[in-house]
Design a protein around this motif. Structure first.
Motif, mmCIF file in Angstrom:
data_model
loop_
_atom_site.group_PDB
_atom_site.id
_atom_site.type_symbol
_atom_site.label_atom_id
_atom_site.label_comp_id
_atom_site.label_asym_id
_atom_site.label_seq_id
_atom_site.Cartn_x
_atom_site.Cartn_y
_atom_site.Cartn_z
ATOM 1 N N ARG A 113 0.818 -1.214 0.000
ATOM 2 C CA ARG A 113 0.000 0.000 0.000
ATOM 3 C C ARG A 113 0.850 1.262 0.000
ATOM 4 N NH1 ARG A 113 -5.569 -0.530 1.178
ATOM 5 N NH2 ARG A 113 -5.609 1.729 0.935
ATOM 6 N N GLU A 114 2.112 1.140 0.373
ATOM 7 C CA GLU A 114 3.016 2.292 0.280
ATOM 8 C C GLU A 114 3.325 2.644 -1.171
ATOM 9 O OE1 GLU A 114 6.474 1.467 2.588
ATOM 10 O OE2 GLU A 114 5.354 1.042 4.428
ATOM 11 N N HIS A 115 3.086 1.692 -2.082
ATOM 12 C CA HIS A 115 3.362 1.901 -3.507
ATOM 13 C C HIS A 115 2.099 2.033 -4.338
ATOM 14 C CE1 HIS A 115 7.633 0.836 -2.944
ATOM 15 N NE2 HIS A 115 7.189 -0.098 -2.120
ATOM 16 N N ILE A 116 1.032 1.330 -3.958
ATOM 17 C CA ILE A 116 -0.215 1.308 -4.733
ATOM 18 C C ILE A 116 -1.382 1.533 -3.786
ATOM 19 C CG2 ILE A 116 -1.611 0.043 -6.410
ATOM 20 C CD1 ILE A 116 0.772 -1.912 -6.683
ATOM 21 N N GLN A 117 -2.104 2.604 -3.979
ATOM 22 C CA GLN A 117 -3.257 2.886 -3.128
ATOM 23 C C GLN A 117 -4.503 2.201 -3.697
ATOM 24 O OE1 GLN A 117 -3.411 4.636 -0.033
ATOM 25 N NE2 GLN A 117 -1.267 4.071 -0.266
ATOM 26 N N SER A 118 -4.504 0.884 -3.595
ATOM 27 C CA SER A 118 -5.628 0.077 -4.048
ATOM 28 C C SER A 118 -5.803 -1.068 -3.076
ATOM 29 C CB SER A 118 -5.377 -0.471 -5.453
ATOM 30 O OG SER A 118 -6.394 -1.376 -5.834
ATOM 31 N N SER A 119 -7.046 -1.428 -2.799
ATOM 32 C CA SER A 119 -7.334 -2.517 -1.865
ATOM 33 C C SER A 119 -7.455 -3.860 -2.579
ATOM 34 C CB SER A 119 -8.628 -2.213 -1.098
ATOM 35 O OG SER A 119 -9.712 -2.072 -2.013
ATOM 36 N N GLU A 142 -1.234 10.145 -5.101
ATOM 37 C CA GLU A 142 -2.242 9.558 -4.217
ATOM 38 C C GLU A 142 -2.608 8.141 -4.653
ATOM 39 O OE1 GLU A 142 -5.630 12.010 -3.414
ATOM 40 O OE2 GLU A 142 -4.466 13.876 -3.567
ATOM 41 N N LEU A 143 -2.285 7.790 -5.893
ATOM 42 C CA LEU A 143 -2.536 6.442 -6.392
ATOM 43 C C LEU A 143 -1.261 5.602 -6.397
ATOM 44 C CD1 LEU A 143 -4.705 7.309 -9.537
ATOM 45 C CD2 LEU A 143 -5.481 6.918 -7.192
ATOM 46 N N LEU A 144 -0.176 6.203 -6.870
ATOM 47 C CA LEU A 144 1.116 5.520 -6.991
ATOM 48 C C LEU A 144 2.183 6.380 -6.322
ATOM 49 C CD1 LEU A 144 0.769 4.511 -10.763
ATOM 50 C CD2 LEU A 144 0.461 3.006 -8.787
ATOM 51 N N HIS A 187 -12.100 -0.267 -11.395
ATOM 52 C CA HIS A 187 -12.022 -1.411 -10.487
ATOM 53 C C HIS A 187 -10.781 -1.322 -9.598
ATOM 54 C CE1 HIS A 187 -12.366 -5.571 -9.081
ATOM 55 N NE2 HIS A 187 -11.077 -5.708 -9.373
ATOM 56 N N VAL A 188 -9.651 -0.967 -10.179
ATOM 57 C CA VAL A 188 -8.404 -0.889 -9.415
ATOM 58 C C VAL A 188 -8.408 0.328 -8.500
ATOM 59 C CG1 VAL A 188 -5.890 -0.621 -9.589
ATOM 60 C CG2 VAL A 188 -7.107 -2.125 -11.184
ATOM 61 N N PHE A 189 -8.911 1.462 -9.000
ATOM 62 C CA PHE A 189 -8.896 2.713 -8.231
ATOM 63 C C PHE A 189 -10.324 3.277 -8.134
ATOM 64 C CE2 PHE A 189 -4.579 2.730 -10.220
ATOM 65 C CZ PHE A 189 -3.839 2.584 -9.046
ATOM 66 N N PRO A 190 -11.169 2.685 -7.306
ATOM 67 C CA PRO A 190 -12.559 3.172 -7.192
ATOM 68 C C PRO A 190 -12.637 4.589 -6.634
ATOM 69 C CG PRO A 190 -12.073 1.526 -5.503
ATOM 70 C CD PRO A 190 -10.921 1.506 -6.450
ATOM 71 N N GLN A 191 -11.555 5.091 -6.042
ATOM 72 C CA GLN A 191 -11.566 6.459 -5.522
ATOM 73 C C GLN A 191 -11.582 7.498 -6.645
ATOM 74 O OE1 GLN A 191 -9.087 4.211 -5.385
ATOM 75 N NE2 GLN A 191 -7.148 5.091 -4.661
#
Length: 478
Positions: free
Chosen positions: A205-211, A314-316, A366-370
């Protein structure tokens, strides 16, 4: 050496723009490949894709319109052909490069731009299974550390701006995939490559802000690059070393005679006194005549968003490109002016622009719903080719004169393509046996494979997809 005096024509370096210039493509539309831009940015019969739009208009080379002679003819102005031509010219070999469209118009200017190690779909674990330790180690480092270093050395030597960034991540979409990633890391360590580290879910999560992910593999060796700038940069270096390029020059046939290899084009014949390099990727079958056909074509898709509503960090946060481990992989990275480049899918029949746009937009959300208001500015397709075993098919044949051919990239291999171009030049000049090492990989003939690809690929994908549903922890990427 006065480089300017050694240029066959006044060729300029490729120059990146701050963002993009929406415009018509200078490349001819060929085959089933297409480009699309959002209608709000203009109406063009064949718009430029993101890579072409983010570069200044470049040199136009003349078409061949007479019969000529040289030592080596290189067919194809992509990464492989431009690299082979550059490294031949650097060693004083009189070389002519011909391209049926324009430099970088095909896969080399249409791919995802990720720099990942391996020989197409052959990675360290597969190499260790097929070769002795020393041979596997040599092959792995050829396709990884040496390939990345070569690009950096070329960039420095010719002072190129390639948007080169280091590091990439493979993100696990299932917890069971972490075992396969760990096995791959251990295989690399066995072959004396210490550039990787496992990441748990929190670390990822420090690299990719996706759940979406359960952890992953961090590779410090890989990275990303502007592939069209790289291709043009190689061609630029080739011209600095006295090389000659002919665009809009399609090769019709190759015939070996007692005094050389005759390369027939639409408007002239080139006599290669010593060798020919076939660097035409998925179109090799057209010139291989009766030789075995070991590849089938498939189509790939990439898009670039409009500038995002949120900062890319904020994403990567670490700006590293990402592959995931799902069967139909997603891959993505940040590019200029807060845009996201996103690619995925591989099909036996070419999708249209609308279907591709909707598919890739859905994957981004799907990857970044934000991301609530994502808009896409560019979408384009590409054509690549598959081998049965997943490794690149490298050949050297000819009765008296060496004829080189490379095909079967399976959608992977920006850095390795450049390295193999150098290996071809080194083999021709007797400087190394690297290319011979590549030819020892055995490949299976695929009768009627090109005609059956629209049927075979969907069936294979369905079978793998069912297997993934039954055993989701088993990692199989297409």
């Amino acid at each position: 050496m006065n480089r300017e005096l050694n240029m066959s024509i006044n060729v300029t370096k490729p120059k990146l723009l701050q963002d993009v210039a929406f415009k018509a493509s200078h490349y001819q539309q060929t085959g089933k490949e297409w480009n699309w831009i959002a209608p709000t940015h203009g109406q063009f019969d064949h718009p430029a894709n993101y890579y072409e739009s983010s570069l200044q208009d470049w040199n136009t080379f003349p078409a061949l319109n007479s019969d000529i002679e040289c030592d080596v003819v290189v067919i194809g102005g992509g990464l492989l052909g431009s690299s082979a031509a550059l490294h031949l010219a650097e060693q004083g070999i009189e070389t002519v490069l011909v391209e049926k469209n324009r430099i970088g118009s095909a896969a080399s200017g249409r791919n995802g731009g990720q720099l990942t190690p391996g020989l197409a779909r052959w990675e360290a674990e597969t190499m260790a299974e097929h070769f002795s330790f020393e041979d596997a180690k040599k092959l792995w480092h050829f396709t990884s550390t040496e390939a990345m270093t070569l690009i950096d050395n070329i960039s420095e030597k010719y002072d190129l701006d390639l948007q080169r960034k280091r590091g990439h991540i493979t993100a696990a979409v299932h917890s069971g995939h972490l075992d396969a990633l760990r096995d791959g890391m251990q295989a690399r360590e066995y072959l004396e490559d210490k550039n990787t580290a496992m990441l748990n879910q929190d670390e990822l999560r420090e690299h990719i802000q996706s759940s979406n992910y359960f952890g992953g593999l961090l590779d410090h060796l890989g990275g990303h690059i502007h592939p069209l700038a790289l291709t043009r940069g190689l061609a630029y270096g080739f011209c600095l070393n006295g090389g000659k390029i002919y665009e809009q020059t399609e090769v019709i046939s190759i015939q070996e005679h007692a005094d050389g290899v005759y390369v027939s084009t639409t408007n002239g014949v080139i006599k290669a006194r010593k060798s020919v390099v076939m660097a035409v990727h998925h179109a090799s079958f057209k010139l291989l005549e009766q030789r075995s056909q070991t590849t089938i074509p498939f189509y790939t898709y990439v898009c670039t968003t409009a500038p995002l509503e949120v900062d890319l960090k904020e994403l990567l946060p670490t700006d590293m490109p990402v592959y995931d481990t799902q069967f139909q992989i997603d891959y993505y990275r940040g590019v200029s002016q807060n845009r996201l480049l996103f690619g995925g899918e591989g099909t036996g029949s070419c999708w249209g622009a609308e279907q591709t746009h909707d598919y890739l937009l859905g994957r981004i959300q799907h990857v970044f719903p934000q991301l609530k208001n994502v808009k896409i500015d560019f979408v384009w397709s590409g054509t690549t080719d598959l081998t049965v075993n997943g490794a690149t098919d490298c050949r050297k044949f000819g009765d008296k004169y060496s004829i080189y051919s490379v095909q079967g990239w399976s959608g992977h291999g920006v850095a390795q393509t450049v390295r193999i171009g150098k290996a071809i030049a080194d083999d021709f000049c007797g400087r190394s046996d690297d290319f011979d090492m590549l030819t020892k990989i055995q490949h299976i003939n695929i009768p009627m494979g090109r005609a059956l690809a629209p049927i075979v690929i969907p069936i294979a994908k369905s079978m793998y997809g069912i297997g993934a549903m039954i055993n989701p922890g088993k990692m199989v990427s297409f």
